[in-house]
Design an enzyme around this catalytic site. Structure first.
Site, PDB file in Angstrom:
ATOM      1  CG  HIS A 297     -18.173  -7.486  68.219  1.00  0.00           C
ATOM      2  ND1 HIS A 297     -17.834  -6.948  67.005  1.00  0.00           N
ATOM      3  CD2 HIS A 297     -19.386  -6.955  68.542  1.00  0.00           C
ATOM      4  CE1 HIS A 297     -18.778  -6.119  66.604  1.00  0.00           C
ATOM      5  NE2 HIS A 297     -19.735  -6.110  67.512  1.00  0.00           N
TER       6      HIS A 297
ATOM      7  CG  HIS B  30     -18.750   8.006  56.746  1.00  0.00           C
ATOM      8  ND1 HIS B  30     -19.688   7.018  56.896  1.00  0.00           N
ATOM      9  CD2 HIS B  30     -17.847   7.821  57.737  1.00  0.00           C
ATOM     10  CE1 HIS B  30     -19.369   6.271  57.940  1.00  0.00           C
ATOM     11  NE2 HIS B  30     -18.262   6.730  58.475  1.00  0.00           N
TER      12      HIS B  30
ATOM     13  CG  HIS C 110     -25.537  -8.818  61.355  1.00  0.00           C
ATOM     14  ND1 HIS C 110     -25.996  -8.690  60.058  1.00  0.00           N
ATOM     15  CD2 HIS C 110     -26.572  -8.467  62.154  1.00  0.00           C
ATOM     16  CE1 HIS C 110     -27.249  -8.272  60.076  1.00  0.00           C
ATOM     17  NE2 HIS C 110     -27.624  -8.141  61.328  1.00  0.00           N
TER      18      HIS C 110
ATOM     19  CG  ASN D  76     -31.442  -9.111  60.834  1.00  0.00           C
ATOM     20  OD1 ASN D  76     -32.557  -9.038  60.322  1.00  0.00           O
ATOM     21  ND2 ASN D  76     -30.403  -8.442  60.363  1.00  0.00           N
TER      22      ASN D  76
ATOM     23  CG  HIS E 176     -20.073 -14.914  49.807  1.00  0.00           C
ATOM     24  ND1 HIS E 176     -21.105 -14.062  49.497  1.00  0.00           N
ATOM     25  CD2 HIS E 176     -19.155 -14.154  50.463  1.00  0.00           C
ATOM     26  CE1 HIS E 176     -20.832 -12.849  49.930  1.00  0.00           C
ATOM     27  NE2 HIS E 176     -19.647 -12.880  50.528  1.00  0.00           N
TER      28      HIS E 176
END
Length: 303
Positions: free
Chosen positions: A125, A203, A135, A137, A173
């Site tokens: 961040h 949501h 991010h 991993n 990308h």
């Protein structure tokens, strides 16, 4: 080919190792790579902090070891500076048994829940709202026993700009696509689609960012090739993100830009606490809570 990989290949050719010994060597090679990648990422990010703004402060990663009660442990590495508001680079190698309610969700663990997992997780961040959050991993998992034992790689990387940034998105990308196509032309479209579906907040009816790639259960029956792909993903993420940071680090921003950044971070928090598989895996397997929640930003806002 590294010395460890050469040793593994020579021993395989000499048929000096049984299946369990070969698997132990694969575990060692993978976990060593995750550690090496952690060191390279931390050094690269520390160099950015040191070189920017004539920064004379000694801003470095603070490392903290932890042990898991059920077996294994890891190292949390966190840095807070003038470029990186908070960046975490964690590694872990854990083993044990999944809980009965969780083991049915993991291939190979249905019967006895036994597992071994090693990996690296990076979440960044930034202080400047015009430098995207990021991010990455990658991990190796082994589950089950005997004929039912399964081994696979998983991971990926994604980018979360606060404001629309076509150049950063295109670069990110493009580089992942090039890495994927070195191994299989189906990888990039499949893993990109997987990422787009995964990093989605139902949501909110919106994506978390501009995506990237995401993959799981990767086992092409060529372990060395799969490991090479996973290594490429880690190196591609780092080189791409460094280029994005360095080209945007001096952008001017306003209080309103900062306000928007904190609101967008709220979406990041919502996803990681509600849907992220890594968060669920870490908490369900007795992982270190501080390490599991490393991905959360230091400051955030909801309106």
């Amino acid at each position: 080919m590294t010395i460890k990989m050469e040793m593994l290949e020579n021993l395989k050719q000499q048929k000096c190792l049984d299946d369990e010994q070969l698997l132990d060597n694969k575990k060692m090679i993978a976990s060593s790579w995750f550690t090496d990648l952690r060191d390279e990422i931390c050094a690269s990010f520390e160099k950015i902090e040191k070189n920017q703004f004539n920064n004379k402060q000694n801003i470095n990663f603070h490392k903290k070891k932890w042990e898991r009660n059920g077996g294994g442990g890891g190292v949390i590495s966190v840095m807070k500076g003038k470029v990186f508001e908070k960046v975490g680079v964690n590694i872990s190698t854990v083993h044990g048994e999944f809980s009965k309610e969780f083991r049915s969700q993991i291939p190979g663990a249905e019967d006895n829940g036994k597992f071994w997992a090693s990996g690296i997780s990076v979440v960044s961040h930034m202080c400047n709202p015009y430098v995207p959050a990021a991010h990455m991993n990658t991990r190796l998992l082994v589950t089950g026993e005997g004929d039912k034992k399964k081994i696979w790689f998983g991971g990926g990387g994604d980018l979360t700009p606060i404001f629309e940034d076509e150049k950063a998105s295109s670069l990110f990308h493009k580089n992942f696509k090039l890495s994927c196509e070195k191994y299989n032309t189906d990888y990039y479209p499949r893993f990109k689609h997987w990422c787009d579906e995964y990093f989605y907040l139902p949501h909110r009816k919106e994506t978390r960012g501009i995506g990237g790639i995401f993959f799981d259960y990767l086992n092409s029956n060529n372990w060395e090739n799969d490991l090479s792909f996973v290594k490429d993903i880690g190196k591609t993420f780092l080189s791409s993100y460094l280029e994005i940071i360095n080209s945007r680090i001096n952008y001017k921003f306003t209080k309103n830009d900062r306000k928007e950044q904190l609101i967008r971070r709220g979406r990041y928090v919502e996803f990681n606490l509600l849907y992220d598989r890594g968060t669920i895996f870490g908490l369900k397997t007795g992982g270190n809570t501080e390490a599991v929640l490393m991905s959360l930003p230091p400051k955030v806002s909801w309106i």
